[in-house]
Design a protein around this motif. Structure first.
Motif, mmCIF file in Angstrom:
data_model
loop_
_atom_site.group_PDB
_atom_site.id
_atom_site.type_symbol
_atom_site.label_atom_id
_atom_site.label_comp_id
_atom_site.label_asym_id
_atom_site.label_seq_id
_atom_site.Cartn_x
_atom_site.Cartn_y
_atom_site.Cartn_z
ATOM 1 N N TRP A 1 34.193 37.075 32.813
ATOM 2 C CA TRP A 1 33.988 36.219 31.646
ATOM 3 C C TRP A 1 32.508 36.168 31.258
ATOM 4 O O TRP A 1 32.144 36.348 30.101
ATOM 5 C CB TRP A 1 34.525 34.821 31.955
ATOM 6 C CG TRP A 1 34.464 33.862 30.787
ATOM 7 C CD1 TRP A 1 34.245 34.171 29.470
ATOM 8 C CD2 TRP A 1 34.640 32.449 30.847
ATOM 9 N NE1 TRP A 1 34.273 33.040 28.698
ATOM 10 C CE2 TRP A 1 34.507 31.962 29.515
ATOM 11 C CE3 TRP A 1 34.902 31.551 31.872
ATOM 12 C CZ2 TRP A 1 34.624 30.614 29.213
ATOM 13 C CZ3 TRP A 1 35.019 30.208 31.568
ATOM 14 C CH2 TRP A 1 34.885 29.748 30.249
ATOM 15 N N VAL A 2 31.660 35.937 32.238
ATOM 16 C CA VAL A 2 30.226 35.862 31.971
ATOM 17 C C VAL A 2 29.694 37.205 31.475
ATOM 18 O O VAL A 2 28.894 37.266 30.529
ATOM 19 C CB VAL A 2 29.466 35.413 33.234
ATOM 20 C CG1 VAL A 2 27.959 35.461 32.994
ATOM 21 C CG2 VAL A 2 29.873 34.006 33.635
ATOM 22 N N ALA A 3 30.124 38.303 32.116
ATOM 23 C CA ALA A 3 29.675 39.632 31.693
ATOM 24 C C ALA A 3 30.088 39.916 30.252
ATOM 25 O O ALA A 3 29.311 40.483 29.468
ATOM 26 C CB ALA A 3 30.245 40.692 32.631
ATOM 27 N N CYS B 1 28.834 40.509 24.439
ATOM 28 C CA CYS B 1 29.121 40.138 23.052
ATOM 29 C C CYS B 1 27.898 39.530 22.356
ATOM 30 O O CYS B 1 27.741 39.667 21.138
ATOM 31 C CB CYS B 1 30.289 39.149 23.009
ATOM 32 S SG CYS B 1 31.871 39.846 23.544
ATOM 33 N N ARG B 2 27.029 38.881 23.117
ATOM 34 C CA ARG B 2 25.832 38.280 22.543
ATOM 35 C C ARG B 2 24.684 39.278 22.438
ATOM 36 O O ARG B 2 23.621 38.937 21.919
ATOM 37 C CB ARG B 2 25.400 37.088 23.399
ATOM 38 C CG ARG B 2 26.321 35.882 23.329
ATOM 39 C CD ARG B 2 25.970 34.866 24.395
ATOM 40 N NE ARG B 2 24.544 34.504 24.344
ATOM 41 C CZ ARG B 2 23.925 33.822 25.301
ATOM 42 N NH1 ARG B 2 24.600 33.452 26.390
ATOM 43 N NH2 ARG B 2 22.651 33.513 25.185
ATOM 44 N N LEU C 1 24.311 41.776 35.937
ATOM 45 C CA LEU C 1 25.500 41.128 36.474
ATOM 46 C C LEU C 1 26.540 42.154 36.905
ATOM 47 O O LEU C 1 27.122 42.044 38.000
ATOM 48 C CB LEU C 1 26.100 40.186 35.429
ATOM 49 C CG LEU C 1 27.339 39.394 35.861
ATOM 50 C CD1 LEU C 1 27.040 38.567 37.100
ATOM 51 C CD2 LEU C 1 27.834 38.502 34.741
ATOM 52 N N VAL C 2 26.791 43.160 36.079
ATOM 53 C CA VAL C 2 27.752 44.200 36.444
ATOM 54 C C VAL C 2 27.262 44.960 37.672
ATOM 55 O O VAL C 2 28.048 45.322 38.561
ATOM 56 C CB VAL C 2 27.972 45.167 35.259
ATOM 57 C CG1 VAL C 2 28.798 46.369 35.693
ATOM 58 C CG2 VAL C 2 28.669 44.440 34.113
ATOM 59 N N GLY C 3 25.945 45.194 37.743
ATOM 60 C CA GLY C 3 25.394 45.862 38.913
ATOM 61 C C GLY C 3 25.633 45.083 40.196
ATOM 62 O O GLY C 3 25.976 45.660 41.232
ATOM 63 N N LEU C 4 25.458 43.750 40.133
ATOM 64 C CA LEU C 4 25.729 42.916 41.305
ATOM 65 C C LEU C 4 27.199 42.969 41.693
ATOM 66 O O LEU C 4 27.545 43.037 42.881
ATOM 67 C CB LEU C 4 25.328 41.466 41.010
ATOM 68 C CG LEU C 4 23.827 41.174 40.908
ATOM 69 C CD1 LEU C 4 23.601 39.735 40.473
ATOM 70 C CD2 LEU C 4 23.128 41.444 42.230
ATOM 71 N N MET C 5 28.086 42.948 40.694
ATOM 72 C CA MET C 5 29.519 43.012 40.969
ATOM 73 C C MET C 5 29.895 44.336 41.626
ATOM 74 O O MET C 5 30.651 44.374 42.604
ATOM 75 C CB MET C 5 30.309 42.821 39.674
ATOM 76 C CG MET C 5 30.159 41.448 39.042
ATOM 77 S SD MET C 5 30.868 41.340 37.377
ATOM 78 C CE MET C 5 32.586 41.739 37.711
ATOM 79 N N VAL C 6 29.349 45.425 41.104
ATOM 80 C CA VAL C 6 29.664 46.746 41.648
ATOM 81 C C VAL C 6 29.096 46.897 43.056
ATOM 82 O O VAL C 6 29.775 47.388 43.970
ATOM 83 C CB VAL C 6 29.122 47.857 40.721
ATOM 84 C CG1 VAL C 6 29.264 49.222 41.376
ATOM 85 C CG2 VAL C 6 29.845 47.822 39.380
ATOM 86 N N LEU C 7 27.828 46.482 43.243
ATOM 87 C CA LEU C 7 27.207 46.590 44.563
ATOM 88 C C LEU C 7 27.984 45.804 45.599
ATOM 89 O O LEU C 7 28.271 46.304 46.695
ATOM 90 C CB LEU C 7 25.772 46.075 44.489
ATOM 91 C CG LEU C 7 25.023 45.964 45.827
ATOM 92 C CD1 LEU C 7 24.854 47.341 46.449
ATOM 93 C CD2 LEU C 7 23.679 45.270 45.651
#
Length: 421
Positions: A33-35, A40-41, A50-56
């Motif tokens: 949701w945050v990503a 979108c903004r 944020l996506v990098g932290l999720m993937v890592l």
């Protein structure tokens, strides 16, 4: 480990497993949701971070899960005791590999624990020890996932609020989800470690609350200090992390950790420990921990003070005027309060044996009565045992709860070294 040492799987364990899955899915959903909001903004930089932290985080957790899957398959008698149909992913190695590559191994571990736990608790089938085995592994994986993703993400969310000087609902939701994930992890991990005490004081609500508070009160100001530093010198936070992480990695190596069954796995573990230490203390080696803990907290106190002073010197005088004084007072006091709660916990609430352990033939008569002994880890040695013991978590319990250890093998001999994993 003697039969009867561990509590059998109960409905509370099943509830904890279900809540663990719900927490994992809620945290993952809030991340997405945050990503999406960032994308979108047009905040592509924060979206990428944020996506990098999720993937890592996902990759690290899947690597640990895959290593443990391979280790467990090589244990003598593991499949025989757990049953081929109930073992995680069965004997389908290719399917397991595919699920881990698709970043679904951790989720399927949760599903496997719930499925097997339902059979044991509701249908009264055999396999209680294997479900407990799965729960212990999941607890460790949740710990890794929390400090690889939730803690950094919490820092990022606070940083974004400080930089923009405004907050959206989705950001508050993400902060709440991350904080909940961290709080649930520390309680759940502590609860799992206590299962390896042969004789232990029962985990009361007071003890759980104190343990929860001292972890939260130490982690929260640390995360806030990192976010404040990042808000004024965003280009230096990566250098700060890499410098401290390298120091912590060397410290973990110097302590000769022996948690994994392979060299590559052990260095992955040490690297992860370095990341955990960036946010919170985590004992990884046998022996007296008071000295190491004192060194760690002294170092983190100095580092936190440097971060706060740096923020105070470079802050925007107009935007921060409202909250600068409350932060400079509350953050150090919160950290100090966390240290006081930690001292209180170890003085009054830390598990202690209520009676001397029975002596086995051949053991010295001068062993301290307060020692915790871990018996029969033979499921992961050369001799199959009647009891399935998760040696990974037992090793951490050994490091966490005892200063001097007595490990006993199934043949009645004793030693002073922890079993090799």
């Amino acid at each position: 480990m003697e039969r009867g040492t561990f509590s059998k799987y109960s409905w509370t364990d099943f509830v904890f497993s279900v809540i663990g899955v719900c927490t994992f899915l809620a945290d993952w959903g809030s991340d997405v949701w945050v990503a999406t909001e960032f994308y979108c903004r047009g905040d592509f930089f924060w979206f990428g971070v944020l996506v990098g932290l999720m993937v890592l985080s996902s990759v690290v957790v899947q690597m640990f899960s895959w290593f443990w899957f391979k280790y467990d398959r090589e244990l003598p008698g593991f499949s025989a005791q757990t049953g081929a149909k109930s073992v995680l992913f069965g004997d389908r190695v290719k399917l397991s590999c595919l699920l881990h590559v698709l970043q679904l191994g951790f989720l399927f571990r949760h599903i496997s624990a719930i499925r097997q736990g339902f059979r044991v608790w509701w249908r009264k089938e055999e396999g209680s020890e294997y479900v407990v085995y799965l729960i212990h592994d999941l607890s460790m994986l949740r710990l890794i996932e929390t400090f690889c993703e939730s803690a950094p993400q919490l820092t990022l969310m606070i940083y974004v609020i400080l930089r923009t000087n405004k907050a959206r609902t989705v950001q508050f939701v993400s902060i709440a989800a991350s904080a909940t994930s961290i709080a649930w992890m520390v309680v759940d991990y502590h609860r799992c470690l206590r299962a390896f005490l042969v004789d232990k004081a029962k985990q009361g609500w007071g003890s759980s609350l104190i343990y929860f508070l001292w972890n939260l009160l130490l982690i929260a100001p640390r995360v806030a200090a990192l976010a404040l530093f990042s808000s004024v010198l965003p280009g230096f936070i990566a250098a700060h992390f890499l410098m401290l992480w390298f120091v912590f990695l060397l410290w973990a190596w110097q302590q000769r950790t022996n948690f994994m069954d392979s060299v590559g796995g052990e260095w992955l573990y040490r690297s992860t420990v370095g990341l955990i230490w960036y946010f919170s203390w985590f004992n990884v080696a046998e022996g007296r921990t008071r000295g190491r803990s004192l060194i760690y907290h002294s170092f983190m106190t100095i580092d936190g003070a440097i971060l706060l002073v740096t923020w105070w010197c470079y802050r925007d005088l107009v935007q921060t005027d409202v909250y600068v004084l409350p932060l400079l007072i509350s953050l150090p006091l919160t950290y100090l309060l966390g240290l006081l709660f930690k001292t209180l916990y170890y003085c009054c609430f830390h598990p202690k044996l209520w009676r001397p352990l029975g002596r086995e033939p051949g053991l010295p008569s001068d062993l301290p009565d307060a020692e915790v002994s871990f018996r029969d880890f033979s499921i992961q040695d050369s001799t199959p045992s009647s009891t399935l013991v998760n040696k990974r978590m037992a090793c951490h319990a050994n490091n966490f709860y005892t200063d001097q250890r007595v490990l006993r093998n199934p043949h009645g001999t004793n030693g002073t070294e922890p079993p090799h994993l």
